[in-house]
Design a protein around this motif. Structure first.
Motif, PDB file in Angstrom:
ATOM      1  N   VAL A 279     -12.143  10.252 -30.445  1.00 59.16           N
ATOM      2  CA  VAL A 279     -11.533  10.261 -29.111  1.00 59.16           C
ATOM      3  C   VAL A 279     -11.408  11.689 -28.599  1.00 59.16           C
ATOM      4  O   VAL A 279     -11.654  11.967 -27.419  1.00 59.16           O
ATOM      5  CB  VAL A 279     -10.161   9.554 -29.148  1.00 59.16           C
ATOM      6  CG1 VAL A 279      -9.430   9.725 -27.818  1.00 59.16           C
ATOM      7  CG2 VAL A 279     -10.340   8.072 -29.469  1.00 59.16           C
ATOM      8  N   ALA A 283     -13.218  13.166 -25.284  1.00 59.26           N
ATOM      9  CA  ALA A 283     -12.426  13.809 -24.234  1.00 59.26           C
ATOM     10  C   ALA A 283     -12.989  15.173 -23.884  1.00 59.26           C
ATOM     11  O   ALA A 283     -13.072  15.540 -22.696  1.00 59.26           O
ATOM     12  CB  ALA A 283     -10.961  13.929 -24.682  1.00 59.26           C
ATOM     13  N   GLU A 294      -3.937  11.667 -28.471  1.00 53.08           N
ATOM     14  CA  GLU A 294      -2.927  11.134 -27.565  1.00 53.08           C
ATOM     15  C   GLU A 294      -2.789  12.003 -26.320  1.00 53.08           C
ATOM     16  O   GLU A 294      -2.687  11.489 -25.200  1.00 53.08           O
ATOM     17  CB  GLU A 294      -1.573  11.017 -28.277  1.00 53.08           C
ATOM     18  CG  GLU A 294      -1.566  10.037 -29.445  1.00 53.08           C
ATOM     19  CD  GLU A 294      -1.845  10.688 -30.776  1.00 53.08           C
ATOM     20  OE1 GLU A 294      -1.168  10.332 -31.754  1.00 53.08           O
ATOM     21  OE2 GLU A 294      -2.726  11.564 -30.840  1.00 53.08           O
ATOM     22  N   SER A 296      -5.091  13.964 -25.123  1.00 51.23           N
ATOM     23  CA  SER A 296      -6.324  13.817 -24.353  1.00 51.23           C
ATOM     24  C   SER A 296      -6.275  12.578 -23.477  1.00 51.23           C
ATOM     25  O   SER A 296      -6.666  12.603 -22.303  1.00 51.23           O
ATOM     26  CB  SER A 296      -7.522  13.730 -25.306  1.00 51.23           C
ATOM     27  OG  SER A 296      -7.679  14.911 -26.050  1.00 51.23           O
ATOM     28  N   ILE A 297      -5.787  11.481 -24.037  1.00 54.78           N
ATOM     29  CA  ILE A 297      -5.681  10.245 -23.261  1.00 54.78           C
ATOM     30  C   ILE A 297      -4.667  10.395 -22.139  1.00 54.78           C
ATOM     31  O   ILE A 297      -4.889   9.937 -21.009  1.00 54.78           O
ATOM     32  CB  ILE A 297      -5.319   9.071 -24.188  1.00 54.78           C
ATOM     33  CG1 ILE A 297      -6.452   8.834 -25.186  1.00 54.78           C
ATOM     34  CG2 ILE A 297      -5.047   7.808 -23.383  1.00 54.78           C
ATOM     35  CD1 ILE A 297      -6.111   7.840 -26.282  1.00 54.78           C
ATOM     36  N   LEU A 311     -11.860   6.975 -19.811  1.00 58.63           N
ATOM     37  CA  LEU A 311     -11.161   5.745 -20.178  1.00 58.63           C
ATOM     38  C   LEU A 311     -12.107   4.551 -20.192  1.00 58.63           C
ATOM     39  O   LEU A 311     -12.001   3.672 -21.060  1.00 58.63           O
ATOM     40  CB  LEU A 311     -10.000   5.493 -19.213  1.00 58.63           C
ATOM     41  CG  LEU A 311      -8.824   6.471 -19.333  1.00 58.63           C
ATOM     42  CD1 LEU A 311      -7.864   6.289 -18.166  1.00 58.63           C
ATOM     43  CD2 LEU A 311      -8.085   6.262 -20.656  1.00 58.63           C
ATOM     44  N   LEU A 314     -14.118   4.828 -23.415  1.00 61.15           N
ATOM     45  CA  LEU A 314     -13.278   4.514 -24.570  1.00 61.15           C
ATOM     46  C   LEU A 314     -13.031   3.010 -24.650  1.00 61.15           C
ATOM     47  O   LEU A 314     -13.113   2.408 -25.729  1.00 61.15           O
ATOM     48  CB  LEU A 314     -11.959   5.267 -24.477  1.00 61.15           C
ATOM     49  CG  LEU A 314     -10.936   4.998 -25.588  1.00 61.15           C
ATOM     50  CD1 LEU A 314     -11.527   5.280 -26.968  1.00 61.15           C
ATOM     51  CD2 LEU A 314      -9.671   5.834 -25.367  1.00 61.15           C
ATOM     52  N   VAL A 340      -4.211   5.397 -30.520  1.00 57.24           N
ATOM     53  CA  VAL A 340      -5.135   5.414 -29.382  1.00 57.24           C
ATOM     54  C   VAL A 340      -4.759   4.373 -28.328  1.00 57.24           C
ATOM     55  O   VAL A 340      -4.559   4.713 -27.153  1.00 57.24           O
ATOM     56  CB  VAL A 340      -6.590   5.246 -29.866  1.00 57.24           C
ATOM     57  CG1 VAL A 340      -7.536   5.034 -28.686  1.00 57.24           C
ATOM     58  CG2 VAL A 340      -7.017   6.471 -30.678  1.00 57.24           C
ATOM     59  N   GLY A 344      -3.041   4.920 -24.393  1.00 56.88           N
ATOM     60  CA  GLY A 344      -3.716   4.431 -23.193  1.00 56.88           C
ATOM     61  C   GLY A 344      -2.913   3.442 -22.389  1.00 56.88           C
ATOM     62  O   GLY A 344      -3.166   3.258 -21.187  1.00 56.88           O
ATOM     63  N   LEU A 348      -5.529   1.213 -20.248  1.00 59.28           N
ATOM     64  CA  LEU A 348      -6.586   1.057 -21.243  1.00 59.28           C
ATOM     65  C   LEU A 348      -6.686  -0.395 -21.686  1.00 59.28           C
ATOM     66  O   LEU A 348      -7.788  -0.922 -21.865  1.00 59.28           O
ATOM     67  CB  LEU A 348      -6.316   1.967 -22.440  1.00 59.28           C
ATOM     68  CG  LEU A 348      -7.364   1.938 -23.561  1.00 59.28           C
ATOM     69  CD1 LEU A 348      -8.736   2.344 -23.038  1.00 59.28           C
ATOM     70  CD2 LEU A 348      -6.943   2.837 -24.717  1.00 59.28           C
TER      71      LEU A 348
END
Length: 396
Positions: A279, A283, A294, A296-297, A311, A314, A340, A344, A348
């Motif tokens: 992830v 990113a 986390e 990055s999300i 997103l 992912l 993850v 999101g 997500l």
């Protein structure tokens, strides 16, 4: 000389019926809180004299306590009873390669204390001592004495083989591979110990009090530092012949190299698409680099354009793996858990739901974890409580 053996109570005997009624009353008290004799009689269908005898037995056994009286109704106040919290205590542990989290609860499920101990740099030979010290510290913080625990359940990223007891899929946990590990831990902690896969315990927690409550056929997908799944069929965890059901991190999926020697440390499989290192890499490719997956999300959720693209990709990666699992298991529900999916959030989750619907004929509902804190720790406590209640409630 004739050998005699004790006989178990036959169906319908008074002792068996008393045991059934006692167990039913205790379960009602756990579920509903303090109840009066009349309320227990109504809920169980027992007469008032029988309900009174039942409560007397349970109080004499130390399993229930009087806790005040009803008020405000017609007639005299009625005595209320609850399950005695001190009847038994359990510990749950969530073990990773960097820390041990411990919680101690009483038999009603109330958590009395939690404690976290870092383990980085601890020699493998000191693992058992470190675990025992962490549990002992939590027991003291809960105001309990040494020897008060009835059971401990440990959740970690591996799978105990049901035949050999050997811990598999856990090369990241040095010190956890002794052939006598369970016995050594039980001796050091002073209570029976059992080890369970961490993702399986997360599913236990979701089924008990989270997103899967009321569901008997579901899959929990965990994506974080490790990637795994828990499979629940007809209300029961499916562990597989060697205990490795759900080790989907190794699963071949489009977009990732095929792992051809899973016994060696290498890259590939589903883990290489949705684990936290993957992830972070994804990113950075979208200009959203951050110290953790986390973060990055979180950055993606606040960045139109690049964040939307990140997103979407992912979600597509998560859905590809889920489509394989769903095609085999056909669950009623999918629960997303781990670092993850949690980072999101709803956005997500919705993207994964839409993408899965495009990839799979079966279209189970996709939900996010509904638990706060560590689902693994909560599941470990739930599992320990279930075992201890079965023992205590059935043998008083």
């Amino acid at each position: 000389m004739t050998k005699t053996t004790a006989k178990a109570p036959l169906a319908g005997t008074p002792s068996l019926l008393r045991a059934i009624n006692d167990r039913a009353a205790l379960e009602l008290l756990l579920e509903n809180g303090p109840l009066s004799r009349t309320q227990i009689g109504t809920l169980t269908g027992l007469s008032k004299p029988t309900a009174s005898q039942l409560l007397a037995r349970l109080e004499a056994a130390g399993l229930v306590l009087p806790v005040g009286t009803t008020a405000g109704g017609p007639g005299p106040n009625a005595q209320l009873y609850q399950v005695n919290p001190a009847a038994a205590h359990v510990a749950g542990l969530d073990v990773t390669n960097s820390e041990i989290r411990v919680a101690v609860a009483d038999i009603t499920g109330s958590t009395l204390a939690e404690h976290t101990v870092p383990t980085k740099g601890v020699p493998a030979a000191e693992t058992v001592a470190k675990v025992a010290a962490a549990v002992a510290g939590t027991v003291r913080a809960a105001g309990l004495a040494e020897g008060d625990l009835r059971a401990a359940v440990i959740g970690l990223g591996g799978a105990p083989d049901p035949v050999t007891g050997k811990l598999r899929y856990a090369s990241h946990l040095p010190g956890w591979h002794s052939p006598r590990l369970v016995e050594e831990l039980s001796e050091a902690i002073g209570a029976p110990v059992s080890i369970e896969n961490d993702v399986n315990l997360a599913a236990v927690a979701e089924q008990s009090s989270g997103a899967a409550r009321g569901s008997e056929d579901f899959v929990l997908l965990w994506a974080g530092t490790g990637t795994g799944a828990a499979i629940v069929i007809a209300g029961r965890l499916h562990r597989g012949f060697t205990g490795g059901a759900g080790e989907v991190g190794y699963m071949p999926v489009p977009g990732s190299p095929v792992v051809r020697d899973v016994r060696r440390r290498n890259f590939g499989g589903f883990q290489d698409l949705v684990g936290t290192p993957a992830v972070r890499t994804l990113a950075r490719e979208h200009g959203l680099g951050a110290p953790t997956a986390e973060e990055s999300i979180a950055k993606a959720l606040e960045t139109p354009g690049a964040g939307d693209a990140f997103l979407a990709e992912l979600a597509a990666r998560l859905a590809v793996g889920l489509a394989v699992i769903v095609a085999v298991v056909d669950p009623q529900l999918v629960v997303l858990s781990g670092a993850v999916p949690s980072a999101g959030g709803e956005r997500l989750r919705a993207l994964v739901q839409d993408e899965l619907a495009r990839l799979s004929i079966a279209r189970p509902e996709v939900r996010s974890s509904a638990l706060s804190g560590s689902p693994v720790l909560l599941g470990a406590l739930q599992r320990a409580l279930a075992d201890v209640r079965e023992a205590v409630f059935s043998t008083h």
